[in-house]
Design an enzyme around this catalytic site. Structure first.
Site, PDB file in Angstrom:
ATOM      1  N   ASP A   1       0.862  -1.180   0.000  1.00 58.41           N
ATOM      2  CA  ASP A   1       0.000   0.000   0.000  1.00 58.41           C
ATOM      3  C   ASP A   1       0.899   1.231   0.000  1.00 58.41           C
ATOM      4  O   ASP A   1       2.015   1.193   0.523  1.00 58.41           O
ATOM      5  CB  ASP A   1      -0.887  -0.041   1.257  1.00 58.41           C
ATOM      6  CG  ASP A   1      -1.791   1.160   1.335  1.00 58.41           C
ATOM      7  OD1 ASP A   1      -2.458   1.455   0.333  1.00 58.41           O
ATOM      8  OD2 ASP A   1      -1.825   1.804   2.397  1.00 58.41           O
TER       9      ASP A   1
ATOM     10  N   ASP B   1      -1.650  -1.167   6.283  1.00 62.96           N
ATOM     11  CA  ASP B   1      -1.804  -0.729   7.665  1.00 62.96           C
ATOM     12  C   ASP B   1      -3.203  -0.223   7.995  1.00 62.96           C
ATOM     13  O   ASP B   1      -3.470   0.130   9.143  1.00 62.96           O
ATOM     14  CB  ASP B   1      -0.777   0.364   8.001  1.00 62.96           C
ATOM     15  CG  ASP B   1      -1.003   1.632   7.177  1.00 62.96           C
ATOM     16  OD1 ASP B   1      -1.794   1.582   6.212  1.00 62.96           O
ATOM     17  OD2 ASP B   1      -0.403   2.667   7.502  1.00 62.96           O
TER      18      ASP B   1
ATOM     19  N   ASP C   1      -7.086  -2.095   3.841  1.00 67.52           N
ATOM     20  CA  ASP C   1      -6.119  -3.116   3.396  1.00 67.52           C
ATOM     21  C   ASP C   1      -6.475  -4.517   3.893  1.00 67.52           C
ATOM     22  O   ASP C   1      -5.921  -5.508   3.406  1.00 67.52           O
ATOM     23  CB  ASP C   1      -4.710  -2.771   3.901  1.00 67.52           C
ATOM     24  CG  ASP C   1      -4.197  -1.456   3.331  1.00 67.52           C
ATOM     25  OD1 ASP C   1      -4.429  -1.219   2.133  1.00 67.52           O
ATOM     26  OD2 ASP C   1      -3.588  -0.682   4.082  1.00 67.52           O
TER      27      ASP C   1
END
Length: 632
Positions: free
Chosen positions: A330, A528, A532
């Site tokens: 990410d 995080d 996600d």
């Protein structure tokens, strides 16, 4: 009082090493019995041998019998018991006692690996305070058990004390040693509003902390739970070995049963030789070294990871880590800092930078938008004084309309301010800044555009190094982000990733992870946030950053306690080293078994040599596995 504690500590240490103490005691009795035997005290020698059998073999015999009753599967411990008894029956007391002694030593080494792993947990538990100073209004703080604290309680933490709860600093500022959580030795400065974690150390300055998580939900408690579950969850290699063990042991017993009479009729051995060779086979064919090939190395690797801020939720995830071929990351908070910063501030000719920044900061101080907060932080670095005569109106999706000292302003994107005018401002700076992946915010008054602020979420320096290290390990790194394609392209180029996917929604990330799973077989996902979590669950290995949300931490298979991607490369190297050690152990143990079995059929080895070869290989395999305790 101190003497009582020392006595308890001595008792605990004795219990921890009881197997090794028993093994060494059996070894001493064995030497004594051998000496008695050599000077003709046969009866006393036999009694001593029996004592050596009982003391050295008790722990392993109990373990083997209990496990057999529980699982209804035979195991190597049963083979060793039978081999020792068989040796005694044919009069080879010394060999049987040596077998028990070395088997007990190898068992003590395995227990050492287990205890080493458990000590990581015990050390963590000891770091969590059991009492805290509860603050109630103007009253003096009182010391209470941490278990009695409630959400919202205020706790006083004095300099040098460990923080007892997860919370935010209500009053005070200090430097915090977070090594117990993140593995980083460098202390972190914290002030009012910052988050702090249980188990970390307040180095200076008194702090009043507002408790935000229950005692059983703290990050520290989650670390302990994760490591405990990792120790009990077995890797695929260990599961295969354990399934193989039961079948193999049955095969050995059947072969030994045939060996008790077939050679007498087939090759003409006398009954004494036949029985002797059957007992040697029972010793050398036992898969002790093979069974010990995986578990000590896995436990040592999990302990190593925990010590370095990498928490594996089980041996299966540790093993998968070494197979990774692709890693999806990410962007926000993982590759980048997750906090935009002002990189450029441009003003029109008729006004100074300080004047324009003072007006813009006065307006942005009234907003909680991340870009507004970034501009306010930027103004703080210049010690800009704000006006108090301000009113604002938020225009959702566009920007702000504000009045400062009776002058009207508009703040926002080019479309809100006027696209054509924005593109012409400062010699067309908008297109140049946008091409660099920056977001540009404009402020205008009745005379036109007053100033423009360019902001960018900066790439972490350690992220660039970590991505390069991962690529050197043969892992393809792909960035998944919700940003537009242009911004994503700039960040991807800066970070050095192999590829990127822009405008990703949570469900889009899942689709891409599924594609990568089909293409590469083993795919990792680093994230995080709550968005996600679906992708983390879909990946072969989901990796959560320790500073992330609870949902991400619970969904992931591996947790990095510090937001540092370089730990991933460390974990990959550690996993691959562990797999190499496991393969070395398995190849070596199988080769030794085959060599000893063949040597026995050709009568090239006797029982003492068979015992030493078999048990010696087991000890070497365990010691090889314990190499995983060393840092990479």
């Amino acid at each position: 009082m101190n003497s009582n504690r020392e006595s308890l500590s001595l008792i605990e240490k004795t219990k921890e090493h009881i197997e090794l103490i028993a093994a060494l005691t059996a070894g001493l009795i064995l030497l004594l019995a051998w000496r008695m035997d050599s000077i003709g005290l046969e009866t006393a020698a036999i009694i001593s041998y029996i004592a050596a059998y009982a003391i050295g073999g008790f722990a392993k015999a109990k373990e083997g019998i209990t496990e057999t009753v529980k699982t209804r599967q035979l195991n190597v411990e049963i083979l060793m018991i039978l081999a020792a008894i068989g040796s005694a029956i044919i009069g080879y007391w010394v060999e049987g006692a040596i077998l028990i002694f070395i088997f007990a030593v190898s068992g003590a080494l395995e227990t050492y690996a287990m205890n080493k792993s458990h000590r990581e947990i015990s050390a963590l538990m000891e770091l969590q305070p059991e009492e805290a100073w509860l603050v109630r209004g103007a009253f003096e703080p009182i010391k209470v058990p941490v278990s009695e604290l409630k959400l919202g309680d205020h706790v006083l933490v004095k300099p040098g004390e460990r923080i007892p709860v997860d919370g935010v600093i209500f009053k005070g500022h200090s430097t915090i040693d977070e090594a117990a959580i993140t593995g980083e030795s460098m202390p972190v400065t914290k002030e009012t509003g910052n988050q702090v974690f249980a188990g970390t150390v307040n180095l200076n300055g008194a702090l009043t902390i507002e408790m935000t998580k229950r005692n059983d939900e703290t990050l520290f408690q989650k670390i302990i739970t994760l490591v405990q579950s990792a120790q009990s969850e077995k890797s695929p290699s260990q599961q295969f070995i354990e399934r193989f063990e039961g079948i193999y042991v049955k095969g050995v017993l059947v072969t030994v049963g045939l060996m008790l009479f077939l050679p007498h009729y087939v090759v003409g051995w006398d009954w004494s030789t036949t029985f002797y060779r059957a007992m040697v086979l029972l010793v050398v064919a036992s898969p002790c070294a093979l069974v010990a090939s995986v578990m000590p190395a896995t436990l040592a690797a999990i302990s190593n990871g925990a010590r370095n801020g990498i928490l594996f939720k089980g041996g299966v995830h540790l093993e998968h880590f070494g197979h990774l071929k692709a890693l999806a990351v990410d962007k926000t908070g993982t590759l980048t800092e997750g906090k935009p910063v002002v990189t450029d501030f441009l003003v029109r000719d008729q006004i100074t930078t300080e004047e324009a920044l003072a007006i813009l900061a006065t307006i942005e101080d009234q907003s909680t938008h991340p870009l507004a907060e970034a501009i306010s932080r930027y103004a703080d670095t210049f010690h800009i004084t704000r006006s108090r005569n301000v009113t604002i109106q938020d225009i959702p999706g566009h920007g702000l309309e504000a009045t400062v000292d009776d002058v009207q302003y508009k703040v926002g994107k080019p479309e809100f301010i006027g696209r054509d005018e924005a593109e012409q401002f400062a010699d067309g700076a908008l297109n140049r800044l946008a091409s660099e992946g920056k977001t540009v915010i404009f402020i205008r008054d009745k005379s036109g555009i007053l100033a423009a602020a360019a902001l960018k979420d900066t790439v972490r320096e350690e992220a660039k190094t970590a991505i390069s290290a991962l690529q050197e390990l043969g892992i393809r790194v792909v960035m998944l982000t919700g940003d537009n394609k242009h911004t994503a392209s700039v960040i991807a180029h800066e970070a050095g990733v192999n590829d990127f996917v822009a405008e990703c929604l949570p469900e889009t990330k899942v689709d891409y992870i599924k594609q990568y799973n089909e293409q590469y077989n083993y795919v990792g996902m680093v994230g995080d946030g709550i968005n996600d979590a679906p992708a983390l669950a879909t990946a072969s290995v989901g990796i959560a950053m320790g500073g992330g949300t609870d949902v991400a931490l619970e969904t992931a298979d591996v947790v990095l306690m510090k937001n540092n991607l370089s730990k991933i490369a460390y974990a990959v190297r550690m996993s691959r080293k562990m797999q190499r050690i496991v393969k070395q152990n398995m190849f070596f143990s199988i080769a030794v078994i085959i060599l000893l079995i063949i040597s026995n059929f050709f009568q090239a080895i006797n029982l003492p040599l068979g015992v030493i070869g078999h048990e010696g290989s087991t000890i070497l395999v365990i010691l090889n596995g314990l190499r995983m305790l060393r840092n990479m």
